[in-house]
Design a protein around this motif. Sequence first.
Motif, PDB file in Angstrom:
ATOM      1  N   GLY A 138       0.821  -1.208   0.000  1.00  0.00           N
ATOM      2  CA  GLY A 138       0.000   0.000   0.000  1.00  0.00           C
ATOM      3  C   GLY A 138       0.853   1.255   0.000  1.00  0.00           C
ATOM      4  N   ASP A 163       3.944   3.829  -2.012  1.00  0.00           N
ATOM      5  CA  ASP A 163       4.049   4.478  -3.328  1.00  0.00           C
ATOM      6  C   ASP A 163       4.428   3.497  -4.418  1.00  0.00           C
ATOM      7  N   ARG A 219      -2.960  -4.910   3.207  1.00  0.00           N
ATOM      8  CA  ARG A 219      -3.345  -5.507   4.491  1.00  0.00           C
ATOM      9  C   ARG A 219      -4.154  -4.567   5.393  1.00  0.00           C
ATOM     10  N   ARG A 220      -4.178  -3.281   5.065  1.00  0.00           N
ATOM     11  CA  ARG A 220      -4.953  -2.336   5.896  1.00  0.00           C
ATOM     12  C   ARG A 220      -6.072  -1.710   5.064  1.00  0.00           C
ATOM     13  N   ARG A 269      -0.512   3.739   2.541  1.00  0.00           N
ATOM     14  CA  ARG A 269       0.621   4.439   3.121  1.00  0.00           C
ATOM     15  C   ARG A 269       1.179   5.456   2.106  1.00  0.00           C
TER      16      ARG A 269
HETATM   17  P1  NDP Z   1       6.620   1.567   1.993  1.00  0.00           P
HETATM   18  O1  NDP Z   1       7.361   1.175   3.207  1.00  0.00           O
HETATM   19  O2  NDP Z   1       6.202   2.977   1.806  1.00  0.00           O
HETATM   20  O3  NDP Z   1       5.312   0.664   1.877  1.00  0.00           O
HETATM   21  C1  NDP Z   1       5.368  -0.710   2.036  1.00  0.00           C
HETATM   22  C2  NDP Z   1       3.961  -1.219   1.964  1.00  0.00           C
HETATM   23  O4  NDP Z   1       4.010  -2.640   2.047  1.00  0.00           O
HETATM   24  C3  NDP Z   1       3.095  -0.713   3.094  1.00  0.00           C
HETATM   25  O5  NDP Z   1       1.830  -0.377   2.620  1.00  0.00           O
HETATM   26  C4  NDP Z   1       3.030  -1.918   4.045  1.00  0.00           C
HETATM   27  O6  NDP Z   1       1.827  -2.040   4.701  1.00  0.00           O
HETATM   28  C5  NDP Z   1       3.168  -3.074   3.094  1.00  0.00           C
HETATM   29  N1  NDP Z   1       3.802  -4.243   3.726  1.00  0.00           N
HETATM   30  C6  NDP Z   1       4.986  -4.321   4.392  1.00  0.00           C
HETATM   31  N2  NDP Z   1       5.245  -5.580   4.795  1.00  0.00           N
HETATM   32  C7  NDP Z   1       4.182  -6.321   4.401  1.00  0.00           C
HETATM   33  C8  NDP Z   1       3.854  -7.676   4.518  1.00  0.00           C
HETATM   34  N3  NDP Z   1       4.673  -8.550   5.113  1.00  0.00           N
HETATM   35  N4  NDP Z   1       2.679  -8.086   4.006  1.00  0.00           N
HETATM   36  C9  NDP Z   1       1.844  -7.231   3.374  1.00  0.00           C
HETATM   37  N5  NDP Z   1       2.109  -5.932   3.217  1.00  0.00           N
HETATM   38  C10 NDP Z   1       3.257  -5.470   3.723  1.00  0.00           C
HETATM   39  O7  NDP Z   1       7.518   1.043   0.791  1.00  0.00           O
HETATM   40  P2  NDP Z   1       7.512   1.374  -0.772  1.00  0.00           P
HETATM   41  O8  NDP Z   1       8.382   0.330  -1.310  1.00  0.00           O
HETATM   42  O9  NDP Z   1       6.184   1.504  -1.347  1.00  0.00           O
HETATM   43  O10 NDP Z   1       8.242   2.776  -0.882  1.00  0.00           O
HETATM   44  C11 NDP Z   1       9.504   2.968  -0.285  1.00  0.00           C
HETATM   45  C12 NDP Z   1       9.858   4.431  -0.301  1.00  0.00           C
HETATM   46  O11 NDP Z   1      10.190   4.818  -1.610  1.00  0.00           O
HETATM   47  C13 NDP Z   1       8.709   5.335   0.166  1.00  0.00           C
HETATM   48  O12 NDP Z   1       9.211   6.320   1.019  1.00  0.00           O
HETATM   49  C14 NDP Z   1       8.210   5.951  -1.116  1.00  0.00           C
HETATM   50  O13 NDP Z   1       7.637   7.223  -0.912  1.00  0.00           O
HETATM   51  C15 NDP Z   1       9.499   6.005  -1.921  1.00  0.00           C
HETATM   52  N6  NDP Z   1       9.278   6.093  -3.361  1.00  0.00           N
HETATM   53  C16 NDP Z   1       9.778   7.160  -4.000  1.00  0.00           C
HETATM   54  C17 NDP Z   1       9.600   7.362  -5.326  1.00  0.00           C
HETATM   55  C18 NDP Z   1      10.205   8.570  -5.932  1.00  0.00           C
HETATM   56  O14 NDP Z   1      11.285   9.032  -5.516  1.00  0.00           O
HETATM   57  N7  NDP Z   1       9.559   9.142  -6.908  1.00  0.00           N
HETATM   58  C19 NDP Z   1       8.828   6.408  -6.163  1.00  0.00           C
HETATM   59  C20 NDP Z   1       8.355   5.276  -5.406  1.00  0.00           C
HETATM   60  C21 NDP Z   1       8.584   5.141  -4.050  1.00  0.00           C
HETATM   61  P3  NDP Z   1       1.392  -0.990   5.861  1.00  0.00           P
HETATM   62  O15 NDP Z   1       0.986   0.238   5.136  1.00  0.00           O
HETATM   63  O16 NDP Z   1       0.287  -1.703   6.537  1.00  0.00           O
HETATM   64  O17 NDP Z   1       2.610  -0.826   6.726  1.00  0.00           O
END
Ligand code: NDP
Length: 311
Positions: A155, A157, A178-179, A183
């Motif tokens: 959930g 980016d 999962r929520r 995020r």
């Molecule tokens: P995030 O940590 O932001 O999100 C991870 C997601 O995966 C969350 O929604 C989390 O759920 C879910 N998750 C984690 N573990 C599990 C699991 N075991 N089972 C199910 N779901 C799970 O990671 P991202 O990889 O999406 O992004 C990383 C960073 O990179 C962020 O800060 C983002 O803003 C950045 N980014 C930057 C970009 C740019 O510079 N343009 C482009 C893309 C990303 P929950 O929400 O419940 O914790």
Amino acid sequence: MADKLQKEKLVIIGGGPAGLTAAIYAARAGLNPLVLMGPEPGGQITLTSELENYPGFPEGINGFELMQKVIEQAEKFEARLAYEVVEEVRFAGKPYQIKTDVAEYQAESVIIATGASPRRLGLKKEEEFIGKGISYCATCDGAFFKDQEVAVVGGGDVALEEANYLSKFCSKVYLIHRRDQFRGTKILGDRVKNNPRIEILWNTEVREILGEERLNGLLVENNKTMEKYELNGVRGLFIAVGYNPNTKLFAGDLELNENGYIITDDQHMTNREGIFAAGDVQDPYYRQVVTSASSGAKAALEAGKYLDSLE
Ligand code: NDP
């Protein structure tokens, strides 16, 4: 085995936005840096389809293209880029020692910018089916699933971006989160919510990867109602649940936090004098290309000051 030993002033480990920005700054400051590019030259961002928020590119820019330009810029200032993979480091005493698959180096100062890698869900068959229906990168593998049903887990980016991207050519995209709220940023979330080809499965987790030779469906569970059901049409699963920092090499030598990220002070210095860290390897929060580049610049400026202080 290493067949040469080279003495260096500054070695930068990692060739993503942080490492290469550090290289540009260090090279322009006359520090003659050596960059060990590692297993993924250009870094994770080379796998991203489109960057819309990197300043200076109002039309957006492809992650791979951006990093090609950054490599060109580092080379223009004569940073030396070595396409080698670090296998071992010894940071207990000075000079610091770094062994790659090609050579062995001694360095007065080091900047670590090894980034982070995609986290696994930890499901049975997950590793076995990588390349057989399971992927951690929609831009790399999405095209294999043209006109097919796929699912994205996460959930943040990355998951939101990947779901939107896949919806352009897949017949249907399930976004499994999962929520009950994302995020990731609102603008990307809204795009997903308004996309008729994406069905969001809130409060849902993947319980089982189905299929014998390759992925042939998913068993999912709603974690509120405990209802379990199969998504039988799904042929591709894109897992986008965050990252683990690439710090295995440094575990004995540098202080890491409970999630494995390198701990640095405000000047990007680790617990070892003259060893700095920049980018996703020390930043679990921002993880943007622009913030990684910025921390690479700061680490290089600090490495410069440190090397000056030795003279
Ligand atoms: P995030 O940590 O932001 O999100 C991870 C997601 O995966 C969350 O929604 C989390 O759920 C879910 N998750 C984690 N573990 C599990 C699991 N075991 N089972 C199910 N779901 C799970 O990671 P991202 O990889 O999406 O992004 C990383 C960073 O990179 C962020 O800060 C983002 O803003 C950045 N980014 C930057 C970009 C740019 O510079 N343009 C482009 C893309 C990303 P929950 O929400 O419940 O914790």
